[in-house]
Motif scaffolding. Structure first.
Motif, PDB file in Angstrom:
ATOM      1  N   ARG A 147       0.754  -1.094   0.289  1.00  0.00           N
ATOM      2  CA  ARG A 147      -0.017  -0.017  -0.080  1.00  0.00           C
ATOM      3  C   ARG A 147       0.980   1.297   0.181  1.00  0.00           C
ATOM      4  NH1 ARG A 147      -3.015   0.776   4.157  1.00  0.00           N
ATOM      5  NH2 ARG A 147      -1.956  -0.788   5.600  1.00  0.00           N
ATOM      6  N   TYR A 148       2.040   1.050   0.672  1.00  0.00           N
ATOM      7  CA  TYR A 148       2.942   2.353   0.321  1.00  0.00           C
ATOM      8  C   TYR A 148       3.377   2.572  -0.926  1.00  0.00           C
ATOM      9  CZ  TYR A 148       7.213   5.317   1.162  1.00  0.00           C
ATOM     10  OH  TYR A 148       8.159   6.035   1.001  1.00  0.00           O
ATOM     11  N   TYR A 150       2.243   1.957  -3.539  1.00  0.00           N
ATOM     12  CA  TYR A 150       1.053   2.353  -4.660  1.00  0.00           C
ATOM     13  C   TYR A 150       0.123   3.424  -4.286  1.00  0.00           C
ATOM     14  CZ  TYR A 150       2.305  -1.257  -8.039  1.00  0.00           C
ATOM     15  OH  TYR A 150       3.005  -1.903  -8.825  1.00  0.00           O
ATOM     16  N   GLN A 151       0.326   3.848  -2.893  1.00  0.00           N
ATOM     17  CA  GLN A 151      -0.559   5.112  -2.353  1.00  0.00           C
ATOM     18  C   GLN A 151      -0.414   6.287  -3.467  1.00  0.00           C
ATOM     19  OE1 GLN A 151       0.717   6.925   1.210  1.00  0.00           O
ATOM     20  NE2 GLN A 151       2.628   6.309   0.836  1.00  0.00           N
ATOM     21  N   THR A 152       0.542   6.737  -4.001  1.00  0.00           N
ATOM     22  CA  THR A 152       0.727   7.905  -4.511  1.00  0.00           C
ATOM     23  C   THR A 152      -0.140   7.517  -6.143  1.00  0.00           C
ATOM     24  OG1 THR A 152       2.921   7.150  -5.558  1.00  0.00           O
ATOM     25  CG2 THR A 152       2.783   8.604  -3.762  1.00  0.00           C
ATOM     26  N   GLU A 174      -2.570   6.380  -6.520  1.00  0.00           N
ATOM     27  CA  GLU A 174      -4.093   6.387  -6.530  1.00  0.00           C
ATOM     28  C   GLU A 174      -4.605   7.676  -5.690  1.00  0.00           C
ATOM     29  OE1 GLU A 174      -6.342   4.834  -8.557  1.00  0.00           O
ATOM     30  OE2 GLU A 174      -4.595   3.788  -9.274  1.00  0.00           O
ATOM     31  N   LEU A 190      -4.191   8.045  -2.725  1.00  0.00           N
ATOM     32  CA  LEU A 190      -4.654   7.501  -1.356  1.00  0.00           C
ATOM     33  C   LEU A 190      -3.465   7.483  -0.606  1.00  0.00           C
ATOM     34  CD1 LEU A 190      -6.724   4.430  -2.789  1.00  0.00           C
ATOM     35  CD2 LEU A 190      -7.445   6.729  -2.079  1.00  0.00           C
ATOM     36  N   GLU A 191      -4.061   7.674   0.742  1.00  0.00           N
ATOM     37  CA  GLU A 191      -3.084   7.677   1.984  1.00  0.00           C
ATOM     38  C   GLU A 191      -3.095   6.395   2.888  1.00  0.00           C
ATOM     39  OE1 GLU A 191      -4.215  11.047   4.191  1.00  0.00           O
ATOM     40  OE2 GLU A 191      -3.932  12.426   2.438  1.00  0.00           O
ATOM     41  N   MET A 192      -1.809   6.418   3.605  1.00  0.00           N
ATOM     42  CA  MET A 192      -1.554   5.371   4.258  1.00  0.00           C
ATOM     43  C   MET A 192      -2.350   5.305   5.587  1.00  0.00           C
ATOM     44  SD  MET A 192       0.387   2.847   2.992  1.00  0.00           S
ATOM     45  CE  MET A 192       1.142   2.252   4.544  1.00  0.00           C
ATOM     46  N   ARG A 195      -9.567   1.901  -4.468  1.00  0.00           N
ATOM     47  CA  ARG A 195      -9.661   2.434  -3.160  1.00  0.00           C
ATOM     48  C   ARG A 195     -10.134   1.287  -2.225  1.00  0.00           C
ATOM     49  NH1 ARG A 195     -14.593   6.868  -1.867  1.00  0.00           N
ATOM     50  NH2 ARG A 195     -14.499   6.862   0.225  1.00  0.00           N
ATOM     51  N   HIS A 245      -6.878  -0.204  -0.844  1.00  0.00           N
ATOM     52  CA  HIS A 245      -6.404   0.473   0.379  1.00  0.00           C
ATOM     53  C   HIS A 245      -7.208   0.785   1.449  1.00  0.00           C
ATOM     54  CE1 HIS A 245      -2.857   2.445  -1.708  1.00  0.00           C
ATOM     55  NE2 HIS A 245      -3.277   2.166  -2.860  1.00  0.00           N
TER      56      HIS A 245
END
Length: 622
Positions: A33-34, A36-38, A40, A42-44, A209, A212
């Motif tokens: 998730r770290y 691929y967060q940028t 989408e 999306l945040e951790m 989403r 995440h």
């Protein structure tokens, strides 16, 4: 001395095998998730995915603890390697389609594998490093693992294992029920201007989403349960009532005659899906035959091939033919070959006395086309042997079946091209070699320098030239037979040029800002009876069938289509600009919104329910 230290380290790792197994499971999720967060935006942060992941790590570790040592030493690597492969699959899918893997993708995996190329395996280096560390770590841990007491198995281990499983399962269940207990407001699924986490979790419509939100372990289970129906059983009676009310209240139920209504009534129609022909390929230099037709056509300049499932060609093929939207959470292929599709163009044309046939060089077993096309109303699916082709990869040979394609007075013929398909490597040299010199000469004149440095670019153009040769052959055959005077040609594309492995280059070539807007593709209709014009109204694949129904005067209830007749004075959101809705609920109506609205989520909900509960079969029974 050195040997003693190594032995002590091995002994320590062996004793701590179970805690280390737990840590590897948690870290694998956090790492994925770290990285691929940028991608989408999306945040951790947030406790939901962490709690889900801790619960799954406890559950899986508890199972390991309850097993005898020998079984445990096999179980732990299997679990980690399986989840590493899932993470890598997510990475590849995200690169190719902009969306992570979902269980529903397995319905099309067998057919998609036939077009696999090693060039598609593009994964972020950070993820590769994390996955490699996880695999190496668990192999060493398992190799050195032993029970501190020296026993192979004990009742104490079983008790601790069962306790860990109970704690893990309990945590997962509490978090799950918290999301499932929230009732969806299908008229306005928004909280503070955005779709709530509970809505995303329940429907799994936005897979990126969702991952995440859930973490990789709960996401996989949730995807499986939604796709297979183990999660929420469909309340069909309630769905039918809701859909009946929606249809009755839709402005499309009273479709008004417009200036294009019946403009092509009685005309023959050749309906052509162009495999992988993107906007940047359709130029006078690269595809002169198709370009010439486009300039004389009703050309929809802001059209989008919206993708809802990973089988991108089948996605567009199905939507264009039926006007219906395949659920992103999954629908098995038997539903496509058995459900009622009363909105299908083949059925509507046949009801008007047309002879409807489909043509594609590929084997009828691919995506079950041989059966699905018959269910859609085509009287036959014709592939390379009965078309008369020697090489199924060459579109230029499709017109060997011209006589069959034009049987009937009038006729409706659906053709799927093939040659634009990737990979753009030597694997398909049989296609590219025929045009590679011409492709290089043409690219040298108009291609940007960055594109010329990419070998795939020129090969992609060579593939497109083979498809263009088919178009030239088709026009020549129509003119020679005199059918050009009363035959309309409809061209649309299945997806953007996704077989180019450098997605950033494709975005630059198209001027696209993201993986939704990259889906802008060609769609135009040519007929001697239609005045050439450029239409800037936003359209998507969902609009093709109702637009065709209007042009050819087909008898259908337009409210049954999620999309809209592109010539109607309104669109699916009640505006006039037209709209394209993407699988996450993001939409484009001249302005792009990456945040789903009440209208876009409602649109997807209704569209998917039509498919899931076989709504048109229900209407037949009433």
């Amino acid at each position: 001395m050195k040997s003693t230290k190594i032995e002590k380290l091995k002994n320590l790792i062996g004793k701590l095998a179970l805690p280390l197994f737990f840590v590897i499971l948690v870290m694998l999720d956090l790492a994925f998730r770290y990285f691929y967060q940028t991608a989408e935006s999306l945040e951790m942060n947030g406790t939901a995915p962490l709690l889900f992941t801790l619960g799954w790590a406890a559950l899986l570790t508890g199972i390991a603890c309850a097993l005898p040592v020998k079984a445990r030493k096999i179980y732990m690597p299997v679990v980690v390697i399986f989840n590493v492969l899932i993470c890598l699959t997510h990475g590849v899918m995200h690169h190719l389609f902009g969306n992570f893997f979902a269980i529903s993708d397995l319905y099309y995996a067998g057919d998609g594998a036939k077009f696999f190329s090693i060039t598609y395996l593009v994964i972020r280096k950070g993820l590769l490093a994390a996955c490699a560390a996880a695999v190496i770590g668990i192999i060493l841990i398992s190799a050195w693992h032993h029970n501190p007491e020296g026993k192979k198995w004990s009742a104490k281990q079983l008790g601790i294992g069962l306790l860990a499983m109970a704690v893990g399962l309990g945590g997962i269940t509490i978090q799950h029920r918290g999301y499932m207990s929230e009732v969806k407001d299908t008229m306005s699924w928004t909280v503070n201007g955005s779709v709530s986490d509970a809505d995303v979790y329940q429907d799994m419509s936005d897979v990126n989403r969702s991952l995440h939100l859930c973490g990789i372990y709960q996401y996989l289970w949730r995807s499986f349960s939604v796709t297979t129906g183990l999660g929420d059983s469909l309340q069909n009676a309630e769905n039918y009532k809701e859909l009946d009310e929606y249809m009755a209240s839709s402005p499309k139920a009273n479709h008004e005659v417009n200036e294009m209504s019946g403009a092509l009534e009685g005309e023959n129609c050749i309906f052509v899906l162009l495999e992988s022909i993107d906007t940047w390929m359709l130029t006078e230099e690269y595809m002169p035959n198709l370009y010439a037709l486009q300039q004389k056509s009703v050309d929809f300049t802001d059209h989008y091939s919206t993708l809802y499932i990973s089988a991108a060609t089948f996605n567009t093929e199905f939507i264009a033919n039926t006007g219906q939207i395949p659920p992103s959470a999954g629908l098995d292929t038997k539903s496509y070959q058995n459900s009622d599709f009363s909105t299908s163009l083949a059925k509507l044309f046949s009801a008007k006395g047309y002879k409807a046939k489909s043509f594609h060089s590929a084997d009828p077993s691919i995506y079950n086309r041989g059966k699905i096309h018959l269910n859609l109303g085509y009287e036959s699916y014709n592939y390379w042997p009965n078309i008369g082709m020697d090489d199924y990869e060459l579109d230029s040979q499709l017109t060997r079946g011209f006589a069959k394609m034009t049987e009937g007075d009038p006729f409706f013929t659906f053709i799927l091209t093939y040659s634009g398909h990737g990979p753009y490597t030597e694997e398909l040299a049989g296609i590219s070699d025929r045009h590679i010199d011409a492709a290089r000469d043409a690219a040298a004149k108009i291609a940007p320098a960055e594109a010329l440095q990419d070998s795939e670019y020129t090969l992609a153009i060579a593939h497109a030239m083979e498809t263009d040769e088919f178009v030239g052959n088709l026009v020549a055959e129509l003119e020679a037979s005199g059918l050009d005077k009363n035959t309309a040609l409809v061209f649309f594309t299945d997806h953007y040029g996704k077989y180019m492995t450098d997605t950033n280059l494709v975005m630059k070539l198209k001027g696209a800002e993201n993986m939704d807007l990259i889906c802008r593709t060609p769609f135009f209709i040519y007929s001697p009876k239609l005045e050439a014009q450029k239409i800037s109204r936003v359209t998507s694949t969902a609009d093709i069938a109702p637009t065709m129904a209007n042009l050819f005067g087909l008898d259908v209830n337009y409210a049954w289509y999620p999309g809209c007749d592109a010539f109607a004075p309104y669109d699916s959101f009640g505006g006039t600009t037209g709209v394209a809705v993407f699988r996450s609920g993001a939409y484009y109506n001249g302005t792009y919104s990456d945040t789903p609205s009440a209208e876009s989520i409602r649109w997807l909900d209704i569209a998917w329910k039509l498919m899931k509960c076989n709504y048109f079969a229900h209407l037949e029974k009433e």
